[in-house]
Write a protein that holds these residues in place. Structure first.
Motif, PDB file in Angstrom:
ATOM      1  N   GLY A 134       5.329  21.431   7.048  1.00 24.41           N
ATOM      2  CA  GLY A 134       4.851  21.351   8.512  1.00 24.41           C
ATOM      3  C   GLY A 134       5.465  20.798   9.206  1.00 24.41           C
ATOM      4  O   GLY A 134       5.698  21.128  10.489  1.00 24.41           O
ATOM      5  N   ALA A 135       6.473  20.294   9.731  1.00 22.84           N
ATOM      6  CA  ALA A 135       6.906  20.239  10.824  1.00 22.84           C
ATOM      7  C   ALA A 135       8.391  20.922  11.279  1.00 22.84           C
ATOM      8  O   ALA A 135       8.485  21.646  11.987  1.00 22.84           O
ATOM      9  N   ARG A 136       8.724  22.065  10.785  1.00 28.05           N
ATOM     10  CA  ARG A 136       8.907  23.262  10.522  1.00 28.05           C
ATOM     11  C   ARG A 136       8.646  23.991  10.976  1.00 28.05           C
ATOM     12  O   ARG A 136       8.191  24.807  12.418  1.00 28.05           O
ATOM     13  N   ARG A 137       7.047  24.157  10.892  1.00 27.45           N
ATOM     14  CA  ARG A 137       6.102  25.142  11.546  1.00 27.45           C
ATOM     15  C   ARG A 137       5.703  24.396  13.426  1.00 27.45           C
ATOM     16  O   ARG A 137       5.565  25.121  13.624  1.00 27.45           O
ATOM     17  N   GLU A 138       5.466  23.329  13.327  1.00 30.19           N
ATOM     18  CA  GLU A 138       5.242  22.588  14.171  1.00 30.19           C
ATOM     19  C   GLU A 138       6.831  22.304  14.793  1.00 30.19           C
ATOM     20  O   GLU A 138       6.204  23.124  15.921  1.00 30.19           O
ATOM     21  N   MET A 139       7.882  22.283  14.479  1.00 33.94           N
ATOM     22  CA  MET A 139       8.482  22.776  15.971  1.00 33.94           C
ATOM     23  C   MET A 139       8.417  24.306  16.207  1.00 33.94           C
ATOM     24  O   MET A 139       8.926  24.747  18.012  1.00 33.94           O
ATOM     25  N   LEU A 140       8.696  25.519  15.917  1.00 37.84           N
ATOM     26  CA  LEU A 140       8.381  26.775  16.111  1.00 37.84           C
ATOM     27  C   LEU A 140       7.066  27.031  16.824  1.00 37.84           C
ATOM     28  O   LEU A 140       7.588  27.679  17.921  1.00 37.84           O
ATOM     29  N   VAL A 141       5.928  26.351  16.520  1.00 32.95           N
ATOM     30  CA  VAL A 141       5.132  26.163  17.715  1.00 32.95           C
ATOM     31  C   VAL A 141       5.449  26.237  19.262  1.00 32.95           C
ATOM     32  O   VAL A 141       4.842  25.870  20.079  1.00 32.95           O
ATOM     33  N   SER A 142       5.850  24.399  18.936  1.00 31.36           N
ATOM     34  CA  SER A 142       6.374  24.204  20.102  1.00 31.36           C
ATOM     35  C   SER A 142       7.292  24.422  21.108  1.00 31.36           C
ATOM     36  O   SER A 142       7.202  24.916  22.041  1.00 31.36           O
ATOM     37  N   VAL A 294       1.330  32.372  10.333  1.00 27.50           N
ATOM     38  CA  VAL A 294       1.630  31.726  10.924  1.00 27.50           C
ATOM     39  C   VAL A 294       2.435  32.821  11.164  1.00 27.50           C
ATOM     40  O   VAL A 294       3.529  32.340  12.275  1.00 27.50           O
ATOM     41  N   PHE A 295       3.011  33.537  10.518  1.00 25.67           N
ATOM     42  CA  PHE A 295       3.769  34.659  11.034  1.00 25.67           C
ATOM     43  C   PHE A 295       3.458  35.421  12.898  1.00 25.67           C
ATOM     44  O   PHE A 295       4.272  36.811  13.133  1.00 25.67           O
ATOM     45  N   ARG A 296       2.296  35.408  12.875  1.00 21.01           N
ATOM     46  CA  ARG A 296       1.507  36.072  13.655  1.00 21.01           C
ATOM     47  C   ARG A 296       1.312  35.081  15.205  1.00 21.01           C
ATOM     48  O   ARG A 296       1.367  35.503  16.468  1.00 21.01           O
ATOM     49  N   VAL A 297       2.165  33.468  14.822  1.00 24.57           N
ATOM     50  CA  VAL A 297       1.757  32.731  15.921  1.00 24.57           C
ATOM     51  C   VAL A 297       3.130  32.999  17.149  1.00 24.57           C
ATOM     52  O   VAL A 297       2.866  33.116  17.778  1.00 24.57           O
ATOM     53  N   PRO A 298       3.637  33.495  16.881  1.00 26.70           N
ATOM     54  CA  PRO A 298       4.887  33.752  18.080  1.00 26.70           C
ATOM     55  C   PRO A 298       3.844  34.990  18.713  1.00 26.70           C
ATOM     56  O   PRO A 298       4.953  34.315  19.909  1.00 26.70           O
ATOM     57  N   GLU A 299       4.066  35.498  17.984  1.00 28.45           N
ATOM     58  CA  GLU A 299       2.939  36.499  18.957  1.00 28.45           C
ATOM     59  C   GLU A 299       2.196  35.833  19.816  1.00 28.45           C
ATOM     60  O   GLU A 299       1.764  36.156  20.664  1.00 28.45           O
ATOM     61  N   TYR A 300       1.419  35.516  19.610  1.00 22.10           N
ATOM     62  CA  TYR A 300       0.566  34.732  20.030  1.00 22.10           C
ATOM     63  C   TYR A 300       0.950  33.973  21.179  1.00 22.10           C
ATOM     64  O   TYR A 300      -0.456  34.031  22.410  1.00 22.10           O
ATOM     65  N   LEU A 301       2.118  33.268  20.990  1.00 25.91           N
ATOM     66  CA  LEU A 301       2.128  31.997  22.122  1.00 25.91           C
ATOM     67  C   LEU A 301       3.266  32.720  23.116  1.00 25.91           C
ATOM     68  O   LEU A 301       3.488  32.779  24.154  1.00 25.91           O
ATOM     69  N   GLY A 302       3.806  33.920  22.845  1.00 26.92           N
ATOM     70  CA  GLY A 302       4.705  34.746  23.302  1.00 26.92           C
ATOM     71  C   GLY A 302       3.413  35.532  24.499  1.00 26.92           C
ATOM     72  O   GLY A 302       4.055  35.755  25.400  1.00 26.92           O
ATOM     73  N   THR A 303       2.480  35.888  24.066  1.00 29.79           N
ATOM     74  CA  THR A 303       1.055  36.679  24.712  1.00 29.79           C
ATOM     75  C   THR A 303       1.360  35.368  25.743  1.00 29.79           C
ATOM     76  O   THR A 303       0.635  35.689  27.180  1.00 29.79           O
ATOM     77  N   ALA A 304       0.614  34.080  25.573  1.00 23.83           N
ATOM     78  CA  ALA A 304       0.492  33.041  25.949  1.00 23.83           C
ATOM     79  C   ALA A 304       1.904  33.101  28.120  1.00 23.83           C
ATOM     80  O   ALA A 304       1.406  32.928  28.815  1.00 23.83           O
ATOM     81  N   PHE A 305       2.834  33.165  27.321  1.00 22.23           N
ATOM     82  CA  PHE A 305       3.841  32.455  28.183  1.00 22.23           C
ATOM     83  C   PHE A 305       3.633  33.985  29.092  1.00 22.23           C
ATOM     84  O   PHE A 305       4.427  34.105  30.679  1.00 22.23           O
TER      85      PHE A 305
END
Length: 320
Positions: A134-142, A294-305
């Motif tokens: 959970g900590a690794r995933r949380e750091m990825l999201v943040s 989880v592997f799609r989260v970078p695409e999601y947050l990249g779109t937000a950026f």
């Protein structure tokens, strides 16, 4: 004498707004959970269920791992304190906040990051697989969400020529009512970040404990009793803080100007109405969305950026 009265009035306003936010945080979470159940055609839990859960946990005895360090015990209080500090900076009812000049929107992002780091370190402290996962995933999201949030704040800061949240609110509240493309892009990006930072669908599901999907819940599995109560309360305050930040940035109308105490009751009514609409909107988004991998989260947050940067560039190039 006048200066002393002004200082006392400002402190009273600060304490009142913080008390309102702390009290409404679990209630707002209960409102979101109710609407989510109704929209999914399920029996909704009581509106005050988060309060009941917190009270029940405070009356239990804590079970702590034998190899847990003092960091594990102190992390819930640090996280809760960070959420209180964040709510003390955000103008919820009025802009008369003596604590607000001490920190701007950039420091506000740092406060959220501090809470996240302590929670992640505490999750890895006992050495359990779920905590480290959970900590690794949380750091990825943040890592991906914080730049997008900063770009949203920079868009509002460019419009108001200030990074102070109270100044931003006062500037945006007195602008002509119109649909500004820059703020529209920033608002969409902010909603995406809000969902990610508060462990909501489609990034995370706060109602599951499945190994393949959970992020936030994996970090708090080792907590119990008063420690878990503080974390749950802090989670509701974090959702409240993000929602009130969104209100302050994109719908600031109704927030009382500094020194206008007669407008505070009106601001309170406006706040409750905005929170009701925001809670319904959040539940609706979670109902019509599916939990992504989880592997799609970078695409999601990249779109937000990219949306946040597009909003900033729209204002810089077009002034709109």
């Amino acid at each position: 004498m006048t200066s002393w009265l002004d200082t006392l009035s400002a402190l009273a306003s600060q304490v009142m707004q913080l008390a309102v936010a702390v009290a409404l945080g679990p209630l707002y979470l209960g409102w979101v959970n109710q609407w989510r159940a109704w929209l999914q055609n399920r029996k909704a839990p009581p509106l005050v269920q988060p309060y009941r859960t917190i009270v029940k946990l405070f009356h239990k005895d804590a079970v702590i791992a034998a190899d847990a360090s003092p960091l594990f015990r102190s992390a819930p209080y640090v996280v809760f304190g960070c959420m209180l500090l964040a709510l003390a900076i955000v103008p919820i009812l009025a802009t008369d906040l003596p604590f607000a000049p001490a920190a701007d929107v950039i420091a506000l992002v740092g406060v959220f990051a501090l809470a996240r780091v302590f929670l992640a370190l505490a999750a890895m402290d006992t050495g359990t697989p779920f905590g480290s996962l959970g900590a690794r995933r949380e750091m990825l999201v943040s890592f991906l969400a914080e730049p997008a949030l900063l770009m949203v704040f920079f868009t509002a800061s460019l419009i108001s020529q200030s990074t102070g949240l109270t100044t931003i609110v006062e500037t945006l509240a007195h602008r002509e009512f119109a649909l500004y493309p820059s703020l529209a892009f920033a608002a969409v990006a902010f909603i995406m970040v809000l969902l990610a930072e508060n462990a909501r669908i489609p990034v995370d599901n706060p109602a599951t404990h499945l190994e393949l999907t959970m992020i936030h819940e994996a970090m708090v599995l080792e907590y119990s009793a008063r420690h878990l109560a503080m974390i749950e309360w802090a989670a509701s305050l974090k959702l409240m803080a993000y929602t009130t930040i969104g209100i302050a940035l994109f719908v600031p109308w109704g927030i009382a100007p500094a020194g206008h105490w007669l407008l505070v009751p009106v601001a309170l009514v406006a706040l409750v109405a905005k929170l009701a609409l925001a809670g319904f909107g959040l539940a609706l988004i979670e109902t019509v969305s599916a939990k992504m991998r989880v592997f799609r989260v970078p695409e999601y947050l990249g779109t937000a950026f990219l949306l946040a940067v597009l909003g900033m560039l729209t204002f810089l190039l077009l002034g709109a």
